[in-house]
Design an enzyme around this catalytic site. Structure first.
Site, PDB file in Angstrom:
ATOM      1  N   HIS A 257      16.444 -39.568 -40.999  1.00 36.37           N
ATOM      2  CA  HIS A 257      17.094 -40.396 -39.981  1.00 36.37           C
ATOM      3  C   HIS A 257      16.344 -41.702 -39.796  1.00 36.37           C
ATOM      4  CE1 HIS A 257      14.282 -40.296 -36.497  1.00 36.37           C
ATOM      5  NE2 HIS A 257      13.847 -39.183 -37.067  1.00 36.37           N
ATOM      6  N   CYS A 258      17.041 -42.687 -39.270  1.00 40.60           N
ATOM      7  CA  CYS A 258      16.419 -43.908 -38.775  1.00 40.60           C
ATOM      8  C   CYS A 258      16.912 -44.052 -37.344  1.00 40.60           C
ATOM      9  CB  CYS A 258      16.753 -45.109 -39.655  1.00 40.60           C
ATOM     10  SG  CYS A 258      18.513 -45.321 -40.028  1.00 40.60           S
ATOM     11  N   GLN A 259      17.256 -45.237 -36.886  1.00 38.21           N
ATOM     12  CA  GLN A 259      17.784 -45.360 -35.532  1.00 38.21           C
ATOM     13  C   GLN A 259      19.263 -45.002 -35.496  1.00 38.21           C
ATOM     14  OE1 GLN A 259      16.678 -48.841 -33.296  1.00 38.21           O
ATOM     15  NE2 GLN A 259      18.581 -48.831 -32.119  1.00 38.21           N
TER      16      GLN A 259
END
Length: 367
Positions: A257-259
């Site tokens: 994941h990232c943001q």
């Protein structure tokens, strides 16, 4: 060569598997992505790069058809009574392309695996899966988890990463890229109920400011890059790929994941598919986009992925031209890739109307 290969229809293969499943080797000559979407249970995917295919000049070695040394040794020792080749839907082997995977595999088996009878599956996977669906493994596409498992957000998710409590960009839940690899957002990463429901054992956090909420419960790998045109995400490709493989080999599952689950984390998943399955960027992109439609790596990341592609698929290319992540890859010739991808980062230009670049992008990676 064709005269040495027998033909089986779906019913014949079903009978063979019922009688001698342990002595039957199924070699699926379709692409990795077609194989991953659905395949006959127990079959092995045969794939090799266009460079290897070109070098073969119509005579592929068995080591490329069955790269697993143990499996190849059993085949050469006569442990398999039958080897069955299949593609998507071909009705006859003599209609296969001479330089295609199916024909090259048949030639190698007839030359080197003389102890086994080689068969061709008439109608391929399409006919067999329609006739014997219970003997096939299929992945639902896209595979995701609906969001409202609970309405509460952990206290740790309320600070440090604003998107954790405002997932307005999310369309559904985390998605399965591969059985051991999932993609999503920081909001998903803050939901322990979601992670547990998916069987996640490790997370890759591709951000500089999103917290690792559950370090006592999962293994974490942090990749602190920003989503901008200056970030060098490719220097992390090797570490990320090795981490994913280590979790996979331990029987675990990784959530990347990232943001927003749109640019940085998608880039890592694309690099993993390209490197481990030796596929082009446009193939990997379409595969991931079918599962999470909102992915959109920024323009710089797409350029870094193209450089990665040129060295993954072309083993003679100068590795010095690439990022540190490419230091251990083979070298090869350059390739040209043409594709249409949405990109999400502003492009600096004297023309203010070009604040966002929309493809097509034509790129010729150079050595």
């Amino acid at each position: 060569m064709v005269m040495e290969v027998g033909t089986l229809d779906a019913g014949g293969l079903r009978a063979l598997l019922g009688e001698r499943a342990a002595q039957c080797l199924l070699l699926d000559c379709r692409s990795f992505f077609a194989f991953n979407a659905g395949h006959i249970a127990g079959s092995v995917n045969v794939r090799f790069s266009t460079i290897v295919r070109r070098r073969a000049k119509g005579a592929m070695g068995l080591e490329h058809i069955v790269p697993n040394a143990e499996l190849r040794g059993r085949l050469l020792a006569g442990a398999y009574h039958a080897v069955v080749l299949l593609d998507e839907r071909s009705a006859a082997l003599d209609g296969a392309k001479r330089d295609g995977t199916l024909a090259l595999a048949a030639g190698a088996l007839c030359r080197e695996a003389r102890a086994a009878q080689v068969f061709f599956l008439k109608g391929g996977y399409e006919a067999f899966s329609a006739s014997c669906p219970e003997l096939c493994s299929k992945q639902s596409t896209p595979m995701g988890l609906s969001l409202p498992l609970s309405t509460s957000v952990p206290d740790s998710a309320e600070s440090g990463c604003s998107s954790c409590s405002t997932p307005l960009y999310d369309q559904g839940g985390p998605v399965e890229i591969l059985p051991f690899l999932y993609l999503g957002s920081a909001y998903h990463a803050s939901r322990k109920d979601m992670l547990d429901a998916l069987g996640i054992t490790a997370l890759i956090n591709v951000s500089a400011n999103c917290p690792n909420h559950f370090e006592g419960h999962y293994q974490y790998k942090s990749i602190p890059v920003e989503d901008n045109h200056k970030a060098d995400i490719s220097s992390w490709f090797n570490e990320a790929i090795d981490f994913i493989d280590s979790i996979k080999n331990a029987g675990g599952r990784v959530f990347v994941h990232c943001q927003a689950g749109i640019s940085r984390s998608a880039t890592i998943c694309l690099a993993y598919l390209m490197r481990t399955n030796r596929v082009k960027l446009d193939e990997a992109f379409e595969f991931v986009k079918q599962r999470r439609s909102i992915i959109s790596p920024n323009f710089s990341f797409m350029g870094q992925l193209l450089q990665f592609e040129s060295q993954v698929l072309a083993p003679h290319c100068s590795a010095e031209a690439g990022s540190p992540a490419m230091a251990v890859l083979d070298r090869g010739t350059s390739t040209t890739t043409v594709f249409n991808f949405p990109v999400s980062i502003p492009v600096h230009s004297t023309n203010s109307a070009l604040s966002y670049l929309q493809s097509p992008i034509t790129t010729s990676p150079s050595c």
